[in-house]
Design a protein around this motif. Structure first.
Motif, PDB file in Angstrom:
ATOM      1  N   SER A   1     -19.383  33.299  10.855  1.00 34.20           N
ATOM      2  CA  SER A   1     -20.400  33.180   9.886  1.00 34.20           C
ATOM      3  C   SER A   1     -21.534  32.342  10.507  1.00 34.20           C
ATOM      4  O   SER A   1     -21.533  31.973  11.754  1.00 34.20           O
ATOM      5  N   ASN A   2     -22.602  32.518  10.013  1.00 31.77           N
ATOM      6  CA  ASN A   2     -23.851  32.186  10.463  1.00 31.77           C
ATOM      7  C   ASN A   2     -23.779  30.724  10.660  1.00 31.77           C
ATOM      8  O   ASN A   2     -24.371  30.049  11.621  1.00 31.77           O
ATOM      9  N   ALA A   3     -23.293  30.051   9.742  1.00 34.78           N
ATOM     10  CA  ALA A   3     -23.102  28.545   9.633  1.00 34.78           C
ATOM     11  C   ALA A   3     -22.445  28.073  11.063  1.00 34.78           C
ATOM     12  O   ALA A   3     -22.756  27.267  11.560  1.00 34.78           O
ATOM     13  N   HIS A   4     -21.168  28.788  11.323  1.00 39.76           N
ATOM     14  CA  HIS A   4     -20.399  28.478  12.436  1.00 39.76           C
ATOM     15  C   HIS A   4     -21.328  28.618  13.767  1.00 39.76           C
ATOM     16  O   HIS A   4     -21.251  27.918  14.555  1.00 39.76           O
ATOM     17  N   LYS A   5     -22.101  29.655  13.704  1.00 42.57           N
ATOM     18  CA  LYS A   5     -22.806  30.004  15.054  1.00 42.57           C
ATOM     19  C   LYS A   5     -23.853  28.787  15.096  1.00 42.57           C
ATOM     20  O   LYS A   5     -23.979  28.565  16.369  1.00 42.57           O
ATOM     21  N   ILE A   6     -24.344  28.396  14.006  1.00 42.92           N
ATOM     22  CA  ILE A   6     -25.419  27.075  14.149  1.00 42.92           C
ATOM     23  C   ILE A   6     -24.841  25.757  14.426  1.00 42.92           C
ATOM     24  O   ILE A   6     -25.212  25.235  15.558  1.00 42.92           O
ATOM     25  N   TRP A   7     -23.340  25.558  14.216  1.00 43.40           N
ATOM     26  CA  TRP A   7     -22.741  24.490  14.291  1.00 43.40           C
ATOM     27  C   TRP A   7     -22.263  24.621  15.690  1.00 43.40           C
ATOM     28  O   TRP A   7     -22.397  23.382  16.370  1.00 43.40           O
ATOM     29  N   LEU A   8     -21.856  25.648  16.266  1.00 36.04           N
ATOM     30  CA  LEU A   8     -21.621  25.778  17.906  1.00 36.04           C
ATOM     31  C   LEU A   8     -22.818  25.256  18.620  1.00 36.04           C
ATOM     32  O   LEU A   8     -22.720  24.961  19.689  1.00 36.04           O
ATOM     33  N   ALA A   9     -23.977  26.052  18.198  1.00 36.58           N
ATOM     34  CA  ALA A   9     -25.285  25.641  19.173  1.00 36.58           C
ATOM     35  C   ALA A   9     -25.646  24.321  18.965  1.00 36.58           C
ATOM     36  O   ALA A   9     -25.978  23.933  20.075  1.00 36.58           O
ATOM     37  N   VAL A  10     -25.655  23.566  17.760  1.00 37.47           N
ATOM     38  CA  VAL A  10     -25.767  22.063  17.686  1.00 37.47           C
ATOM     39  C   VAL A  10     -24.969  21.365  18.548  1.00 37.47           C
ATOM     40  O   VAL A  10     -25.415  20.316  19.049  1.00 37.47           O
ATOM     41  N   GLN A  11     -23.574  21.758  18.530  1.00 37.01           N
ATOM     42  CA  GLN A  11     -22.670  20.903  19.335  1.00 37.01           C
ATOM     43  C   GLN A  11     -22.922  20.932  20.943  1.00 37.01           C
ATOM     44  O   GLN A  11     -22.419  19.767  21.365  1.00 37.01           O
TER      45      GLN A  11
END
Length: 103
Positions: A5-15
């Protein structure tokens, strides 16, 4: 194959943003493979569950400012977290030239 999901992609980048560095909403969008989706990053970060371990405080706007309302509890918490990592504010801004994460 399951699509992320887009949210998961964003969270992975922020992490990935290291302590003592910040990334802009637009930068996170690009890192997540979602160029031009800075608002989506902001909306996704706003919906983080309470107590999340994601380093949400390392995401700032394109001017190096915190996006939370100045004086709010969230603003104070974000600023304290960033300062505790060694980030020095110049007025209301973080000098991105000094603190922007460059992966």
């Amino acid at each position: 194959m399951t699509e992320i999901s887009n949210a998961h992609k964003i969270w992975l980048a922020v992490q990935q943003i290291p302590a003592g560095r910040v990334a802009t909403y637009g930068q996170v969008a690009e890192l997540a493979g979602l160029p031009g989706a800075a608002r989506l990053v902001g909306n996704t970060m706003h919906k983080l569950p309470e107590g999340s371990q994601l380093p949400w405080h390392r995401v700032v706007n394109a001017q190096g400012k915190l996006s939370l309302p100045e004086g709010s509890a969230g603003y104070r918490e974000q600023k304290l977290r960033l300062e505790s990592e060694g980030i020095i504010f110049k007025g209301p801004r973080i000098p991105l030239v000094d603190y922007r994460w460059r992966p």
